[in-house]
Design a protein around this motif. Sequence first.
Motif, PDB file in Angstrom:
ATOM      1  N   MET A  93       6.635   9.376   6.718  1.00  0.00           N
ATOM      2  CA  MET A  93       6.754   8.348   7.738  1.00  0.00           C
ATOM      3  C   MET A  93       6.711   6.972   7.089  1.00  0.00           C
ATOM      4  O   MET A  93       5.929   6.721   6.192  1.00  0.00           O
ATOM      5  CB  MET A  93       5.586   8.494   8.727  1.00  0.00           C
ATOM      6  CG  MET A  93       5.630   7.374   9.745  1.00  0.00           C
ATOM      7  SD  MET A  93       4.591   7.675  11.155  1.00  0.00           S
ATOM      8  CE  MET A  93       4.113   6.010  11.541  1.00  0.00           C
ATOM      9  N   VAL A  94       7.556   6.070   7.536  1.00  0.00           N
ATOM     10  CA  VAL A  94       7.653   4.735   6.916  1.00  0.00           C
ATOM     11  C   VAL A  94       6.581   3.824   7.487  1.00  0.00           C
ATOM     12  O   VAL A  94       6.515   3.601   8.695  1.00  0.00           O
ATOM     13  CB  VAL A  94       9.050   4.135   7.186  1.00  0.00           C
ATOM     14  CG1 VAL A  94       9.115   2.715   6.664  1.00  0.00           C
ATOM     15  CG2 VAL A  94      10.118   4.997   6.527  1.00  0.00           C
ATOM     16  N   LYS A  95       5.741   3.281   6.616  1.00  0.00           N
ATOM     17  CA  LYS A  95       4.679   2.379   7.077  1.00  0.00           C
ATOM     18  C   LYS A  95       5.293   1.035   7.463  1.00  0.00           C
ATOM     19  O   LYS A  95       6.303   0.609   6.906  1.00  0.00           O
ATOM     20  CB  LYS A  95       3.658   2.174   5.967  1.00  0.00           C
ATOM     21  CG  LYS A  95       2.862   3.452   5.667  1.00  0.00           C
ATOM     22  CD  LYS A  95       1.505   3.106   5.112  1.00  0.00           C
ATOM     23  CE  LYS A  95       1.615   3.249   3.615  1.00  0.00           C
ATOM     24  NZ  LYS A  95       0.536   3.383   2.801  1.00  0.00           N
ATOM     25  N   SER A  96       4.646   0.337   8.394  1.00  0.00           N
ATOM     26  CA  SER A  96       5.206  -0.969   8.804  1.00  0.00           C
ATOM     27  C   SER A  96       4.831  -2.072   7.830  1.00  0.00           C
ATOM     28  O   SER A  96       5.463  -3.110   7.792  1.00  0.00           O
ATOM     29  CB  SER A  96       4.727  -1.331  10.206  1.00  0.00           C
ATOM     30  OG  SER A  96       3.316  -1.352  10.202  1.00  0.00           O
ATOM     31  N   THR A  97       3.770  -1.875   7.039  1.00  0.00           N
ATOM     32  CA  THR A  97       3.458  -2.863   5.995  1.00  0.00           C
ATOM     33  C   THR A  97       3.347  -2.138   4.668  1.00  0.00           C
ATOM     34  O   THR A  97       3.035  -0.950   4.612  1.00  0.00           O
ATOM     35  CB  THR A  97       2.142  -3.614   6.259  1.00  0.00           C
ATOM     36  OG1 THR A  97       1.066  -2.678   6.200  1.00  0.00           O
ATOM     37  CG2 THR A  97       2.158  -4.340   7.588  1.00  0.00           C
ATOM     38  N   ILE A  98       3.595  -2.898   3.606  1.00  0.00           N
ATOM     39  CA  ILE A  98       3.532  -2.316   2.260  1.00  0.00           C
ATOM     40  C   ILE A  98       2.707  -3.225   1.365  1.00  0.00           C
ATOM     41  O   ILE A  98       2.491  -4.406   1.681  1.00  0.00           O
ATOM     42  CB  ILE A  98       4.947  -2.131   1.669  1.00  0.00           C
ATOM     43  CG1 ILE A  98       5.663  -3.485   1.519  1.00  0.00           C
ATOM     44  CG2 ILE A  98       5.773  -1.187   2.559  1.00  0.00           C
ATOM     45  CD1 ILE A  98       6.999  -3.387   0.802  1.00  0.00           C
ATOM     46  N   ARG A  99       2.262  -2.685   0.210  1.00  0.00           N
ATOM     47  CA  ARG A  99       1.493  -3.497  -0.730  1.00  0.00           C
ATOM     48  C   ARG A  99       2.442  -4.397  -1.529  1.00  0.00           C
ATOM     49  O   ARG A  99       3.568  -4.000  -1.841  1.00  0.00           O
ATOM     50  CB  ARG A  99       0.759  -2.606  -1.733  1.00  0.00           C
ATOM     51  CG  ARG A  99      -0.316  -1.714  -1.168  1.00  0.00           C
ATOM     52  CD  ARG A  99      -0.854  -0.801  -2.275  1.00  0.00           C
ATOM     53  NE  ARG A  99       0.211  -0.119  -3.000  1.00  0.00           N
ATOM     54  CZ  ARG A  99       0.062   0.443  -4.208  1.00  0.00           C
ATOM     55  NH1 ARG A  99      -1.114   0.384  -4.835  1.00  0.00           N
ATOM     56  NH2 ARG A  99       1.079   1.041  -4.796  1.00  0.00           N
ATOM     57  N   THR A 122      -0.655  -7.334   1.697  1.00  0.00           N
ATOM     58  CA  THR A 122       0.361  -6.483   2.320  1.00  0.00           C
ATOM     59  C   THR A 122       1.411  -7.373   2.955  1.00  0.00           C
ATOM     60  O   THR A 122       1.120  -8.498   3.380  1.00  0.00           O
ATOM     61  CB  THR A 122      -0.245  -5.563   3.411  1.00  0.00           C
ATOM     62  OG1 THR A 122      -0.879  -6.389   4.388  1.00  0.00           O
ATOM     63  CG2 THR A 122      -1.233  -4.582   2.826  1.00  0.00           C
ATOM     64  N   HIS A 132       7.303  -4.221   5.978  1.00  0.00           N
ATOM     65  CA  HIS A 132       8.292  -3.355   5.336  1.00  0.00           C
ATOM     66  C   HIS A 132       9.639  -4.088   5.319  1.00  0.00           C
ATOM     67  O   HIS A 132      10.066  -4.607   6.335  1.00  0.00           O
ATOM     68  CB  HIS A 132       8.401  -2.063   6.142  1.00  0.00           C
ATOM     69  CG  HIS A 132       9.081  -0.959   5.401  1.00  0.00           C
ATOM     70  ND1 HIS A 132      10.448  -0.894   5.268  1.00  0.00           N
ATOM     71  CD2 HIS A 132       8.580   0.094   4.747  1.00  0.00           C
ATOM     72  CE1 HIS A 132      10.753   0.181   4.558  1.00  0.00           C
ATOM     73  NE2 HIS A 132       9.645   0.793   4.232  1.00  0.00           N
ATOM     74  N   LYS A 171      11.849   2.951  -3.503  1.00  0.00           N
ATOM     75  CA  LYS A 171      10.399   3.153  -3.568  1.00  0.00           C
ATOM     76  C   LYS A 171      10.041   2.985  -5.033  1.00  0.00           C
ATOM     77  O   LYS A 171      10.491   3.767  -5.886  1.00  0.00           O
ATOM     78  CB  LYS A 171      10.032   4.555  -3.072  1.00  0.00           C
ATOM     79  CG  LYS A 171       8.530   4.792  -3.015  1.00  0.00           C
ATOM     80  CD  LYS A 171       8.182   6.076  -2.278  1.00  0.00           C
ATOM     81  CE  LYS A 171       6.670   6.300  -2.322  1.00  0.00           C
ATOM     82  NZ  LYS A 171       6.320   7.593  -1.704  1.00  0.00           N
ATOM     83  N   ASP A 181       5.500  -1.893  -3.212  1.00  0.00           N
ATOM     84  CA  ASP A 181       5.820  -0.487  -2.945  1.00  0.00           C
ATOM     85  C   ASP A 181       7.314  -0.235  -2.785  1.00  0.00           C
ATOM     86  O   ASP A 181       7.828   0.797  -3.211  1.00  0.00           O
ATOM     87  CB  ASP A 181       5.106  -0.014  -1.671  1.00  0.00           C
ATOM     88  CG  ASP A 181       3.627   0.239  -1.889  1.00  0.00           C
ATOM     89  OD1 ASP A 181       2.849   0.016  -0.938  1.00  0.00           O
ATOM     90  OD2 ASP A 181       3.254   0.656  -2.997  1.00  0.00           O
TER      91      ASP A 181
END
Lengths: 333, 328
Positions: free
Chosen positions: A1-7, A24, A27, A38, A99
Amino acid sequence: MVKSTIRAIRVDQNGDASVLKSTTIPHPTLQANQVLVKVAYSGINFSDVKQREGFYPIPVPFTAGGEGSGEIVELGPDVQHGFKVGDRVTFMTFGTYTDYAVVDTVRLGKLPDHVSFELGAAFLAQGLTAVALAELAYAIKKDDWVVIHAAAGGVGLLLTQLSHHLGANVIGVVSSDEKAALVRANGADHVVVIPANNSGSYEALDKKVKELTNGQGVHAVFDSIGQATFESSLEIVRRQGTLVLFGSTSGDIPPQKLTRLAAKNLKLTWVSLFLYTTTFEEFDVLYQRTLKLLDEGALKVQISKVYEFEDAKQAHLDLEERKTTGKLLLKVN
Amino acid sequence: MVNSKARVIRVPEYGDVSVLKPATVTRPSPTPTQVLAKVAFAGVNNIDLAERSGNYPTPAPFIPGREGSGEIVEVGAEVQGFKVGDRVAFLGQSTYSDYAAVDATHVAKLPDHISLETGAAFMLQGMTATGLVTRSYAVQKGDWIVVHAAAGGVGLLLTQLGHLLGAHVIGTVSTEEKAVIARANGAEHVVIISSGYEALEKSVSELTNGQGAHAVFDSVGQATFDSSLNIVRRMGTLVLFGNASGMIPPTSFMVLSGKNVKLTWSTIFNFITTRKEFEALYGEAVSYLERGQLKVAIHKVYAIEDVQQAHLDLEGRKTTGKLFLKIQ
């Protein structure tokens, strides 16, 4: 599942290594001719330091890093050149300490199966830079004499290997005896040690070059140092030789009377990899050439340290303090 | 017969044309590696203007003149290959003089079919142009090149050579009359510069699909530098070889970084420091002349008494082709 925020490691304001902040971000979304990767590893380059300091006209805030490897997870609708979701790739783009990186299909290459993600992130920018320097900026020929400054650094080591492979007589310049041993092991015929805390004098280099070349000087000097070495580089290059500038780690060369080049009919150029790779085709030529040299063993990338994502700041500090040799990587995923 | 005195033109201190004054000096003696030539013709070049004005590191007082032709009257003890009576063209110093002592390295025997005028006219500029299109930047077939001052001495030769080598030559000139001459010498396109270089930049952009020129040959200096940077293509070469409009102010090399541009500044002397190099470059240059592929345009031969006028005319940018002084 694609997260809405990334590091992401971000730079909110230009400055020293302490401005690198782990945070963060949303995305990212893609433009038509972009892919989303990725990120497995991000390469760490001196240009990351310069970017952070504000040397390039990049507005803050931005995500640090310019090089990486990983797997394509999404394609924009207009993506060409045969890229697919799942492809293992290496790339250069703005924002790789994160990420997911957004990459134009220009400086993007598929990794052969036998090239790991670590190596993929480690060889790209510096490998292609070394090849561009040795073949485009000044075409090194067999028996040429060349001087390579910062010969133990990322680009320096690869350029030393490549120059040796092309049959040149290589004089490497480094700041310690340990670095000298490394550079000799990588193909330098001669090494001159100019310690970092020197008064700034390159007399030892000038003298060595004169001895080795019967007073004629070298065919080319590859100089990423800038201000500290400029006068010496002018001195040691031969009549009709070439001065290849590709960095200014010691600071900018002050403005010069261009007639100074007339004393020896010198050629001088300032180059960056970015401007040698403005289309996919240009990038691909350099990329394939570099892969081939890697496969042949003519180029060997030495990864000296892999930093955890949260230790990006330490990586920058280590690079700035000139303690490192070879390539530094940031492990992302 | 060799006179013990030499009439010369002397520059006692830097200045405008009025500092060019006749004088008489003792005839020079050649050193063991020199020959003494009785000068028939002395070429007048931009470098003479620069030296006279103090824009070149030649200390005053001095006798101008970097080129000439004439007959050898004395041969230094270590010189081989030349004898008294040889008709020669030469590069050297102090050639605005009845007699010039010149290094044998830079002396070439003239075959009978090359006149002393042509010999003097061709040497410096012919070798400069040949050096520029081979050693400073090797012009390739299909290249786009810009030649500034395309109707000047070197400019006309560059234009002819560029065309000969298969390049597309864009010449810049200052008048319609000069444009006609540049076109007749192989310039595919000519831009007349009146005020500023916008027209040139626009022209180059259109002709090269926005890419710019592979090389720009620029002896103009200050007035053209910024524009030359604008019109050279990414990875192209900027070949500088003069300061006719004034010195380019001190410049940061970062200006090259926007396009991975190569910059070079060439003087002919650094292409011919050994006899072997001189013979190679002279040989290449003169074979173009002998095959009729290069034509030297002679603007005017001035009597030595008219040297001030010669300098004025060259500075005034009204001339096309070569100027020289008839000495004897």
